[in-house]
Design a protein around this motif. Sequence first.
Motif, mmCIF file in Angstrom:
data_model
loop_
_atom_site.group_PDB
_atom_site.id
_atom_site.type_symbol
_atom_site.label_atom_id
_atom_site.label_comp_id
_atom_site.label_asym_id
_atom_site.label_seq_id
_atom_site.Cartn_x
_atom_site.Cartn_y
_atom_site.Cartn_z
ATOM 1 N N PRO A 153 33.782 40.469 32.673
ATOM 2 C CA PRO A 153 31.578 41.315 31.729
ATOM 3 C C PRO A 153 31.524 39.568 32.005
ATOM 4 O O PRO A 153 31.627 38.508 32.136
ATOM 5 N N MET A 154 30.496 40.123 31.370
ATOM 6 C CA MET A 154 29.301 38.588 30.836
ATOM 7 C C MET A 154 29.226 39.429 29.126
ATOM 8 O O MET A 154 29.101 39.925 28.114
ATOM 9 N N ARG A 155 30.061 37.657 29.040
ATOM 10 C CA ARG A 155 30.491 37.914 27.400
ATOM 11 C C ARG A 155 29.186 37.387 26.713
ATOM 12 O O ARG A 155 28.710 36.301 27.000
ATOM 13 N N TYR A 156 29.328 37.161 25.378
ATOM 14 C CA TYR A 156 28.718 35.908 24.889
ATOM 15 C C TYR A 156 28.919 35.588 23.744
ATOM 16 O O TYR A 156 30.323 36.406 22.836
ATOM 17 N N ARG A 187 18.758 27.274 19.636
ATOM 18 C CA ARG A 187 19.860 28.716 20.513
ATOM 19 C C ARG A 187 20.952 28.105 19.974
ATOM 20 O O ARG A 187 21.846 26.848 20.193
ATOM 21 N N TYR A 188 21.453 29.185 20.194
ATOM 22 C CA TYR A 188 22.814 29.457 20.028
ATOM 23 C C TYR A 188 23.370 30.513 20.112
ATOM 24 O O TYR A 188 23.314 31.511 20.492
ATOM 25 N N GLY A 189 24.901 29.814 20.889
ATOM 26 C CA GLY A 189 25.588 30.212 21.457
ATOM 27 C C GLY A 189 25.248 30.710 23.665
ATOM 28 O O GLY A 189 24.062 30.283 24.052
ATOM 29 N N VAL A 190 26.136 31.190 24.240
ATOM 30 C CA VAL A 190 26.404 30.387 25.621
ATOM 31 C C VAL A 190 26.695 32.532 25.675
ATOM 32 O O VAL A 190 27.904 32.835 25.373
ATOM 33 N N ALA A 191 26.682 32.836 27.160
ATOM 34 C CA ALA A 191 26.756 33.753 28.013
ATOM 35 C C ALA A 191 27.692 33.126 29.439
ATOM 36 O O ALA A 191 26.958 32.480 30.331
ATOM 37 N N GLU A 192 29.150 33.985 29.689
ATOM 38 C CA GLU A 192 29.752 33.185 30.447
ATOM 39 C C GLU A 192 30.563 34.511 31.085
ATOM 40 O O GLU A 192 30.336 35.848 30.040
ATOM 41 N N ALA A 193 30.683 34.549 32.367
ATOM 42 C CA ALA A 193 31.802 35.177 32.816
ATOM 43 C C ALA A 193 33.252 35.341 32.613
ATOM 44 O O ALA A 193 33.675 34.025 32.532
ATOM 45 N N GLU A 194 34.331 36.483 31.940
ATOM 46 C CA GLU A 194 35.367 36.118 31.835
ATOM 47 C C GLU A 194 36.295 37.157 32.498
ATOM 48 O O GLU A 194 35.550 38.254 33.533
ATOM 49 N N PHE A 195 37.351 37.834 32.432
ATOM 50 C CA PHE A 195 38.023 37.521 33.684
ATOM 51 C C PHE A 195 39.112 38.416 32.488
ATOM 52 O O PHE A 195 39.486 37.945 31.845
ATOM 53 N N MET A 196 39.447 39.966 32.853
ATOM 54 C CA MET A 196 39.839 40.578 32.498
ATOM 55 C C MET A 196 40.709 41.754 33.731
ATOM 56 O O MET A 196 40.209 42.094 34.812
ATOM 57 N N CYS A 197 42.447 41.926 33.863
ATOM 58 C CA CYS A 197 42.608 43.126 34.370
ATOM 59 C C CYS A 197 42.868 44.588 33.147
ATOM 60 O O CYS A 197 43.689 44.297 32.479
ATOM 61 N N SER A 198 43.647 45.403 34.379
ATOM 62 C CA SER A 198 44.497 46.830 33.357
ATOM 63 C C SER A 198 45.235 47.282 34.951
ATOM 64 O O SER A 198 44.867 47.705 35.612
ATOM 65 N N ARG A 199 46.139 47.732 33.835
ATOM 66 C CA ARG A 199 47.072 48.633 35.046
ATOM 67 C C ARG A 199 46.238 50.834 34.621
ATOM 68 O O ARG A 199 46.944 51.309 35.964
ATOM 69 N N ASP A 200 46.130 50.552 33.699
ATOM 70 C CA ASP A 200 45.495 52.317 33.453
ATOM 71 C C ASP A 200 43.877 52.561 33.487
ATOM 72 O O ASP A 200 43.903 53.567 32.813
ATOM 73 N N ASP A 244 39.631 31.941 28.460
ATOM 74 C CA ASP A 244 39.176 30.915 29.439
ATOM 75 C C ASP A 244 37.649 31.502 29.728
ATOM 76 O O ASP A 244 37.990 32.775 30.690
ATOM 77 N N ALA A 245 36.359 31.336 29.828
ATOM 78 C CA ALA A 245 35.902 31.268 30.382
ATOM 79 C C ALA A 245 35.442 30.975 32.195
ATOM 80 O O ALA A 245 36.417 30.079 32.421
ATOM 81 N N PHE A 246 36.325 32.634 33.235
ATOM 82 C CA PHE A 246 36.182 32.519 34.277
ATOM 83 C C PHE A 246 35.551 31.647 34.700
ATOM 84 O O PHE A 246 35.478 31.440 36.483
ATOM 85 N N VAL A 247 33.537 32.040 34.896
ATOM 86 C CA VAL A 247 32.675 31.080 34.895
ATOM 87 C C VAL A 247 31.766 30.861 34.001
ATOM 88 O O VAL A 247 30.856 31.459 33.558
ATOM 89 N N PRO A 248 31.492 29.487 33.842
ATOM 90 C CA PRO A 248 31.281 29.207 32.832
ATOM 91 C C PRO A 248 30.346 29.029 33.101
ATOM 92 O O PRO A 248 29.976 28.841 34.123
ATOM 93 N N PRO A 249 29.005 28.269 32.169
ATOM 94 C CA PRO A 249 27.688 28.119 32.768
ATOM 95 C C PRO A 249 27.336 26.739 33.422
ATOM 96 O O PRO A 249 26.127 26.627 34.111
#
Length: 235
Positions: A183-186, A198-211, A220-225
Motif C-alpha cells: 500500500p501507499m501510506r501517508y 508541506r507536511y507529510g510523506v507518501a511512501e510504500a509499505e509492506f504487509m502480508c496476511s494468511r487469511d 519501516d518504509a518498504f520504498v522510501p521517497p
Amino acid sequence: ESDDGITWRKPVLGLIDFQESRGNNLIISGTDAHTFAPFIDSNPATTAEMRYKAVAGNPPHLLASSDGIHWRRLSDTPVIDSRDPALGRLGIGTWEIEGRQEYAICDSHNLACWDAREDAYVFYFRGWRNDVRTFLRSRSDDFLTWSEPETVTFSEPPTTLTQFYTNGVHAYFRAPHLYVALPMRYAARPALAPDTERYGVAEAEFMCSRDGMHFLRDMDAFVPPGPDRRDWNKH
C-alpha cells in the motif's frame, strides 16, 4: 507490450478517439477509466470470454474481456453501493456528493483477484473509517454478487499518522495461500522538501496476511521517497 519486461513496444489499437486521432493505445475511457484495475483470472472454472476481469470507476463496476483489450461491463449495478447501510454499521464516514450524503469509499485504487484458497473472488477497497483512511474487503463466488463489506484488521492499526491511500493487495503467486500488499501510506511527519509549508510523506509499505483479513505490517518504509528532497512530500 513486452516479451522480456525490458524492451517495450506501444501498440496502436485504434479503439478510442483522443485529440482527434485513434492512433493510440487507449483501451478504455469515461468513468470506467478511473482507477481501472484489471487482472488475469486464475479461476480454473472461468471461460475464455471472461479470462480478464477488472473493477473500475467510482462507484466501482465490474468489467470483463477475452483479450485484455476489448472490455465490457458485466452489470450496471456497482460492486458496492455508497449508500449501503452496512457501511454505516462499520463506522465508515460520509461526505457530500452532488448535494446528498454518501459513505466515503472507493476514492482510490481498488483491487480484486481470485483467491484459490477460499475458492472465491475478493475485492479490497478504500473507506474512511473514524476519520482515517483504511480499506475493507468483500467476497464473491461468481464475481457478480458480493458479500457485505468487512473491515480489515492490522497488527498496527492505521491512524492519522500512518494511514493508507491505496491497498495494493494481491495473492502471492509463489504461495497462493498468502497475501502480500504494497500500500501507499501517508506518514504524517515533516517533509524534507524545500517547500516548508508541506507536511507529510507518501511512501510504500509492506504487509502480508494468511487469511486476507488480518495483515502484519512492517512499519519501516518498504520504498522510501529516496534521496531527492523534492520527493519528500505527500504529493
